[in-house]
Design a protein around this motif. Structure first.
Motif, mmCIF file in Angstrom:
data_model
loop_
_atom_site.group_PDB
_atom_site.id
_atom_site.type_symbol
_atom_site.label_atom_id
_atom_site.label_comp_id
_atom_site.label_asym_id
_atom_site.label_seq_id
_atom_site.Cartn_x
_atom_site.Cartn_y
_atom_site.Cartn_z
ATOM 1 N N ALA A 22 49.849 -44.050 -16.287
ATOM 2 C CA ALA A 22 50.268 -45.851 -15.419
ATOM 3 C C ALA A 22 51.647 -45.871 -15.261
ATOM 4 O O ALA A 22 51.721 -46.374 -14.127
ATOM 5 C CB ALA A 22 49.637 -46.610 -16.612
ATOM 6 N N GLN A 23 52.534 -45.362 -15.977
ATOM 7 C CA GLN A 23 54.001 -45.642 -15.616
ATOM 8 C C GLN A 23 54.645 -44.838 -14.330
ATOM 9 O O GLN A 23 55.149 -45.454 -13.610
ATOM 10 C CB GLN A 23 54.918 -44.944 -16.949
ATOM 11 C CG GLN A 23 54.842 -45.826 -17.977
ATOM 12 C CD GLN A 23 55.971 -47.054 -17.862
ATOM 13 O OE1 GLN A 23 55.434 -47.928 -17.335
ATOM 14 N NE2 GLN A 23 57.375 -46.855 -18.062
ATOM 15 N N GLN A 24 53.810 -43.558 -14.171
ATOM 16 C CA GLN A 24 54.384 -42.975 -12.780
ATOM 17 C C GLN A 24 53.622 -43.833 -11.849
ATOM 18 O O GLN A 24 54.302 -43.764 -10.881
ATOM 19 C CB GLN A 24 53.670 -41.708 -13.036
ATOM 20 C CG GLN A 24 54.115 -40.431 -14.067
ATOM 21 C CD GLN A 24 53.527 -39.354 -14.250
ATOM 22 O OE1 GLN A 24 52.064 -39.204 -13.797
ATOM 23 N NE2 GLN A 24 54.055 -38.287 -14.602
ATOM 24 N N ARG A 25 52.430 -44.239 -11.903
ATOM 25 C CA ARG A 25 51.884 -45.171 -10.831
ATOM 26 C C ARG A 25 52.466 -46.424 -10.629
ATOM 27 O O ARG A 25 52.374 -46.974 -9.487
ATOM 28 C CB ARG A 25 50.348 -45.244 -10.848
ATOM 29 C CG ARG A 25 49.845 -43.721 -11.040
ATOM 30 C CD ARG A 25 48.251 -43.552 -11.511
ATOM 31 N NE ARG A 25 47.882 -42.484 -11.308
ATOM 32 C CZ ARG A 25 46.718 -42.067 -11.283
ATOM 33 N NH1 ARG A 25 45.775 -42.689 -11.294
ATOM 34 N NH2 ARG A 25 46.391 -40.641 -11.390
ATOM 35 N N ARG A 41 56.303 -50.417 -7.592
ATOM 36 C CA ARG A 41 57.827 -51.150 -7.741
ATOM 37 C C ARG A 41 58.192 -50.563 -6.318
ATOM 38 O O ARG A 41 59.120 -51.209 -5.580
ATOM 39 C CB ARG A 41 58.607 -50.407 -8.726
ATOM 40 C CG ARG A 41 58.091 -51.063 -10.061
ATOM 41 C CD ARG A 41 59.071 -50.804 -11.090
ATOM 42 N NE ARG A 41 58.587 -51.391 -12.377
ATOM 43 C CZ ARG A 41 58.057 -50.237 -13.497
ATOM 44 N NH1 ARG A 41 57.921 -49.096 -13.254
ATOM 45 N NH2 ARG A 41 57.838 -50.874 -14.441
ATOM 46 N N LYS A 42 58.039 -49.147 -5.788
ATOM 47 C CA LYS A 42 58.617 -49.070 -4.566
ATOM 48 C C LYS A 42 58.073 -49.715 -3.433
ATOM 49 O O LYS A 42 58.620 -49.990 -2.560
ATOM 50 C CB LYS A 42 58.336 -47.457 -4.294
ATOM 51 C CG LYS A 42 59.499 -46.284 -5.008
ATOM 52 C CD LYS A 42 60.964 -46.624 -4.512
ATOM 53 C CE LYS A 42 61.803 -45.610 -4.981
ATOM 54 N NZ LYS A 42 63.166 -46.126 -4.739
ATOM 55 N N LEU A 43 57.018 -49.802 -3.327
ATOM 56 C CA LEU A 43 56.023 -50.415 -2.421
ATOM 57 C C LEU A 43 56.636 -51.943 -2.343
ATOM 58 O O LEU A 43 56.889 -52.747 -1.235
ATOM 59 C CB LEU A 43 54.804 -50.484 -2.632
ATOM 60 C CG LEU A 43 54.002 -49.213 -2.320
ATOM 61 C CD1 LEU A 43 52.384 -49.247 -2.546
ATOM 62 C CD2 LEU A 43 54.300 -48.825 -0.719
ATOM 63 N N ARG A 44 56.918 -52.605 -3.509
ATOM 64 C CA ARG A 44 57.385 -54.069 -3.687
ATOM 65 C C ARG A 44 58.924 -54.103 -3.021
ATOM 66 O O ARG A 44 59.030 -54.924 -2.300
ATOM 67 C CB ARG A 44 57.128 -54.390 -5.132
ATOM 68 C CG ARG A 44 57.672 -55.980 -5.207
ATOM 69 C CD ARG A 44 57.438 -56.386 -6.462
ATOM 70 N NE ARG A 44 58.363 -55.843 -7.590
ATOM 71 C CZ ARG A 44 58.400 -55.880 -8.605
ATOM 72 N NH1 ARG A 44 57.414 -56.568 -9.349
ATOM 73 N NH2 ARG A 44 59.240 -55.312 -9.473
ATOM 74 N N LEU A 59 49.672 -54.890 -2.491
ATOM 75 C CA LEU A 59 50.101 -54.364 -3.754
ATOM 76 C C LEU A 59 48.897 -54.669 -4.780
ATOM 77 O O LEU A 59 48.901 -54.081 -5.727
ATOM 78 C CB LEU A 59 51.294 -55.352 -4.367
ATOM 79 C CG LEU A 59 52.816 -55.377 -3.652
ATOM 80 C CD1 LEU A 59 53.736 -56.024 -3.862
ATOM 81 C CD2 LEU A 59 52.960 -53.729 -3.679
ATOM 82 N N THR A 60 48.125 -55.726 -4.698
ATOM 83 C CA THR A 60 47.202 -55.901 -5.664
ATOM 84 C C THR A 60 46.184 -54.681 -5.460
ATOM 85 O O THR A 60 45.592 -54.310 -6.419
ATOM 86 C CB THR A 60 46.515 -57.277 -5.585
ATOM 87 O OG1 THR A 60 47.697 -58.269 -5.592
ATOM 88 C CG2 THR A 60 45.407 -57.692 -6.379
ATOM 89 N N ALA A 61 45.849 -54.477 -4.421
ATOM 90 C CA ALA A 61 44.878 -53.494 -4.046
ATOM 91 C C ALA A 61 45.223 -51.864 -4.691
ATOM 92 O O ALA A 61 44.360 -51.229 -5.281
ATOM 93 C CB ALA A 61 44.417 -53.306 -2.614
ATOM 94 N N VAL A 62 46.630 -51.770 -4.519
ATOM 95 C CA VAL A 62 47.325 -50.562 -4.956
ATOM 96 C C VAL A 62 47.279 -50.682 -6.546
ATOM 97 O O VAL A 62 46.631 -49.467 -7.129
ATOM 98 C CB VAL A 62 48.531 -50.545 -4.501
ATOM 99 C CG1 VAL A 62 49.298 -49.187 -5.343
ATOM 100 C CG2 VAL A 62 48.531 -50.238 -3.074
ATOM 101 N N TYR A 63 47.392 -51.642 -7.003
ATOM 102 C CA TYR A 63 47.311 -51.628 -8.580
ATOM 103 C C TYR A 63 45.958 -51.516 -8.942
ATOM 104 O O TYR A 63 45.804 -50.870 -10.096
ATOM 105 C CB TYR A 63 47.688 -53.175 -9.226
ATOM 106 C CG TYR A 63 47.521 -53.340 -10.656
ATOM 107 C CD1 TYR A 63 48.317 -52.884 -11.449
ATOM 108 C CD2 TYR A 63 46.438 -54.100 -10.914
ATOM 109 C CE1 TYR A 63 48.286 -52.893 -12.900
ATOM 110 C CE2 TYR A 63 46.197 -54.435 -12.396
ATOM 111 C CZ TYR A 63 47.119 -53.662 -13.043
ATOM 112 O OH TYR A 63 46.779 -53.786 -14.575
ATOM 113 N N LYS A 64 44.893 -52.243 -8.590
ATOM 114 C CA LYS A 64 43.590 -52.040 -8.834
ATOM 115 C C LYS A 64 43.230 -50.639 -8.796
ATOM 116 O O LYS A 64 42.222 -50.152 -9.328
ATOM 117 C CB LYS A 64 42.628 -53.310 -8.024
ATOM 118 C CG LYS A 64 42.983 -54.491 -8.664
ATOM 119 C CD LYS A 64 41.970 -55.459 -8.163
ATOM 120 C CE LYS A 64 42.055 -57.090 -8.718
ATOM 121 N NZ LYS A 64 41.050 -57.668 -8.156
#
Length: 91
Positions: free
Chosen positions: A35-38, A43-46, A55-60
């Motif tokens: 999870a840390q790696q992802r 953070r890079k995308l943000r 960002l929400t879709a990437v997180y989910k």
């Protein structure tokens, strides 16, 4: 003839690391690392000002799936320290 029985300290079954004490600490650590790696990617995308819905879709899709995979079988058995580590990722 006697067979020698070897004990296994831990093994991986269907993606979940199970140790001999059923503490799941190794599994919680590996979930935390993944999870840390992802989160780094998120953070890079943000930093590139990507829209919040993306960002929400990437997180989910990348992080939440790692955290919740087979969670009903291992979450109650991990230590409070590991639970707090994983909750930091969610926050």
């Amino acid at each position: 003839m006697r067979r020698r029985v070897e004990q296994v300290g831990a093994f991986k079954y269907l993606g979940t690391e199970i140790d001999s004490l059923l503490s799941f600490s190794q599994h919680a650590d590996s979930v935390y690392r993944k999870a840390q790696q992802r989160l780094f990617l998120l953070r890079k995308l943000r930093s590139f000002d990507v829209r919040k819905d993306i960002l929400t879709a990437v997180y989910k899709s990348l992080i939440e799936t790692v955290l919740t995979f087979n969670i009903t079988s291992w979450f109650n058995f991990i230590s409070v320290k590991n639970k707090s580590k994983l909750s930091r990722i969610i926050n």
